[in-house]
Design an enzyme around this catalytic site. Structure first.
Site, PDB file in Angstrom:
ATOM      1  N   MET A   1       0.838  -1.220   0.000  1.00  0.00           N
ATOM      2  CA  MET A   1       0.000   0.000   0.000  1.00  0.00           C
ATOM      3  C   MET A   1       0.867   1.262   0.000  1.00  0.00           C
ATOM      4  O   MET A   1       0.950   1.934  -0.991  1.00  0.00           O
ATOM      5  CB  MET A   1      -0.905  -0.001   1.227  1.00  0.00           C
ATOM      6  CG  MET A   1      -2.052  -0.963   1.109  1.00  0.00           C
ATOM      7  SD  MET A   1      -3.513  -0.406   1.975  1.00  0.00           S
ATOM      8  CE  MET A   1      -3.092  -0.742   3.650  1.00  0.00           C
ATOM      9  N   CYS A   2       1.500   1.582   1.094  1.00  0.00           N
ATOM     10  CA  CYS A   2       2.260   2.822   1.317  1.00  0.00           C
ATOM     11  C   CYS A   2       1.315   3.997   1.605  1.00  0.00           C
ATOM     12  O   CYS A   2       0.219   4.062   1.076  1.00  0.00           O
ATOM     13  CB  CYS A   2       3.174   3.215   0.157  1.00  0.00           C
ATOM     14  SG  CYS A   2       4.477   2.020  -0.166  1.00  0.00           S
ATOM     15  N   GLY A   3       1.780   4.872   2.469  1.00  0.00           N
ATOM     16  CA  GLY A   3       1.013   6.081   2.747  1.00  0.00           C
ATOM     17  C   GLY A   3       1.863   7.284   2.409  1.00  0.00           C
ATOM     18  O   GLY A   3       3.063   7.290   2.685  1.00  0.00           O
ATOM     19  N   ARG A  32      -0.832   2.015   6.587  1.00  0.00           N
ATOM     20  CA  ARG A  32      -0.612   1.841   5.153  1.00  0.00           C
ATOM     21  C   ARG A  32       0.822   1.431   4.860  1.00  0.00           C
ATOM     22  O   ARG A  32       1.115   0.972   3.744  1.00  0.00           O
ATOM     23  CB  ARG A  32      -0.898   3.145   4.394  1.00  0.00           C
ATOM     24  CG  ARG A  32      -2.334   3.618   4.461  1.00  0.00           C
ATOM     25  CD  ARG A  32      -2.570   4.724   3.459  1.00  0.00           C
ATOM     26  NE  ARG A  32      -2.426   4.211   2.105  1.00  0.00           N
ATOM     27  CZ  ARG A  32      -3.419   3.667   1.414  1.00  0.00           C
ATOM     28  NH1 ARG A  32      -4.619   3.588   1.913  1.00  0.00           N
ATOM     29  NH2 ARG A  32      -3.215   3.204   0.188  1.00  0.00           N
ATOM     30  N   THR A 149       5.192   6.563   4.372  1.00  0.00           N
ATOM     31  CA  THR A 149       5.268   5.362   5.192  1.00  0.00           C
ATOM     32  C   THR A 149       5.267   4.182   4.228  1.00  0.00           C
ATOM     33  O   THR A 149       4.399   4.095   3.363  1.00  0.00           O
ATOM     34  CB  THR A 149       4.075   5.256   6.153  1.00  0.00           C
ATOM     35  OG1 THR A 149       2.867   5.122   5.407  1.00  0.00           O
ATOM     36  CG2 THR A 149       3.976   6.471   7.063  1.00  0.00           C
TER      37      THR A 149
END
Lengths: 309, 225
Positions: A1-3, A32, A149
């Site tokens: 995902m990654c934020g 995330r 993130t």
């Protein structure tokens, strides 16, 4: 995902709180991406000085004397400010590019995180709240910044694999998504002489933008051509010395929310990241359109430019 | 009326309190305060209750809803009303991507704009959007109705089955096998009912109808590249 998060301040009164606001946004995005985190902060003008932010896995061995060794190599004064595993080397702006190339000769274990007059990047493996605390990001002031993130999908969980990626002096980028043509593009860019350090897909995206800009494109043009040349999914948030940009690929699977008030422009992968910003209840909140470059600058009016099909 | 402070009391407590309501509950009206973009608010409900969310929601608000009426006084994140079975969900603001995806029944009303993939693979739900919708909306939609009072983005109704699409504004492009179809009196009647249920003051005569050309139903060598 990654934020991903970003904050571009219009109201100078908020500048002392930039680090605190970005830290809060970053920590909200932990679920995330809990494996690494990073933040890029654009601080005050340093009047002819430039900064090289470096990282070491053994800072107690590598940082003492690094300023002296760099000063000897460059033939000009260099100061050092250590912050956990990172150190900010400050020197005359005219020495920055030489300093960058000399760093690996002076100490091959020390790695460059960022370079520029205003930009400082701090990134490490670990939970976002721990990473932010290590560097005491909440205490930092500045005019704008971006953060990330990471939930690793395309390469190892390492400091070098963490975002933001520095793509040129005072330029940086964070990415949510995955690029599918990064291997072939990496080979192509390396043949053009572009330095790419890792097997990370985002670094290739960042290097691509740098390469386009080295060849005369503006950041806006480079972002537009990335829509043709990068294959895969991406939401990019970029920072420049005085600007802040957002672009999503034409499929736009990766989430993105923009908010704007008289005081700031804010970006979050999710609205949750923005809920504690001042005046958010009265902000204009919208989802950026696919294949459209959005850019704000302290020097000019905001722009949104849709890529022609 | 029951008031639930999501920030203080937590998501699990909210959803288990809502799941505990039966068909004969006396606690018919719930207010959720401080949603702050949280995920999975009021998912999996199965009782004739009304839930009023005072603010913006994150992913999957009202997913799998049965019977309940959910009102969001704000915008909704991705996947609102995903796989809804029955009941009504009303979003006062905008909805993010894949609103009402795979919905099998019930009514989803979006008073602002909806983003990409609105009604993707819908299977019986009725979706009424007051504003615009994004690209790839109603992709592989199988049945139900999608009403758009504004404009539609690229590739509307790509690989569409039997869902009906009504658009008042412009359509940027139609997806594979999606075509404009004649508005017959029975469609005007269907649309009139949908607009009433969605609280729209638009006139059914202002809309165009789109549907499947049914050329992808069977193998045909002419469909190959």
């Amino acid at each position: 995902m990654c934020g991903i998060v970003g904050l571009f301040l219009k109201d100078k009164a908020l500048e002392p709180k930039l680090g605190e606001m970005l830290t809060d946004m970053l920590i909200t995005m932990t679920d995330r991406g809990p494996d690494s985190a990073g933040i890029a902060i654009y601080g005050a003008d340093t009047k002819g000085k430039a900064k090289l932010v470096v990282q070491s896995d053994v800072p107690e061995q590598d940082f003492p004397g690094l300023d002296i060794a760099m000063a000897q190599s460059l033939g000009g004064p260099v100061s050092i400010r250590v912050n956990d595993t990172h150190a900010v080397l400050e020197m005359g702006a005219e020495l920055l590019e030489v300093a960058r190339s000399r760093l690996s000769e002076v100490n091959p274990r020390v790695r460059m995180m960022s370079r520029g007059e205003n930009l400082e990047i701090y990134k490490e493996v670990g939970l976002p709240k721990d990473v932010a605390a290590r560097f005491d990001i909440a205490q930092m002031s500045g005019s704008h910044g971006i953060g990330h993130t990471r939930m690793a999908t395309e390469s190892a969980v390492t400091t070098m694999g963490a975002h933001p990626f520095n793509t040129g002096s005072d330029q940086c980028l964070v990415h949510n998504g995955s690029l599918s043509n990064h291997a072939s593009l990496r080979r192509k860019l390396r043949r053009q002489g572009v330095h790419i350090e890792t097997e990370n897909d985002t670094e290739v995206g960042a290097a691509y933008l740098t390469w386009r800009m080295m060849n005369g494109a503006t950041l806006g043009e480079a972002l537009e051509s990335s829509l043709d040349d990068l294959d895969g999914f991406f939401t990019f948030v970029v920072g420049t010395k005085d600007g802040f940009g957002v672009v999503r690929d034409p499929i736009a699977c990766k989430p993105a929310v923009l908010a704007e008030t008289d005081q700031y422009v804010a970006f979050g992968s999710e609205y949750r990241a923005l809920v504690n910003l001042p005046g958010i209840d009265h902000a204009r909140v919208w989802e950026p359109e696919p294949a459209t470059v959005y850019f704000w600058s302290h020097k000019g009016a905001p722009t949104a430019h849709e890529k022609a099909a | 009326m029951q008031t639930f402070d999501l920030e203080a009391q937590g998501l699990r407590n909210l959803n288990s309190a809502l799941h505990a309501q039966s068909a004969n509950t006396n606690q018919t009206v719930w207010e959720v305060i401080n949603p702050k973009g949280s995920h999975a608010i009021a998912v999996g409900l199965d009782a004739p209750i009304e839930v009023n969310v005072k603010g913006h929601t994150g992913y999957y608000c009202g997913g799998m809803n049965k019977q309940a009426t959910i009102n969001v006084a704000g915008s909704a994140g991705p996947g609102v009303a995903e796989n809804m079975m029955s009941g009504t969900i009303v979003i006062e603001g905008d909805a993010s991507q894949y609103a009402g995806a795979t919905g099998r029944g019930g009514t989803l009303v979006i008073k602002g704009n909806a983003s990409s993939r609105c009604g993707i693979s819908m299977k019986g739900i009725d979706i009424i959007v007051h504003g615009n919708i994004g690209h790839m909306s109603a992709f592989m939609a199988q049945s139900g109705n999608l009403v758009v009072c504004g404009d539609a983005g690229d590739a509307l109704g790509d690989s569409l089955y039997e869902a009906r699409l009504f658009v008042r504004g412009s359509v940027k492009s139609l997806g594979a096998d999606c075509v404009e179809k004649e508005m017959r009196p029975e469609h005007i009647e269907i649309l009139k009912d949908l607009l009433e249920r969605g609280g729209c003051d638009a006139k059914p005569e202002e809309f165009k109808r789109y549907g499947s050309a049914r050329k992808l139903y069977n193998f045909n060598i002419d469909n190959a590249y």
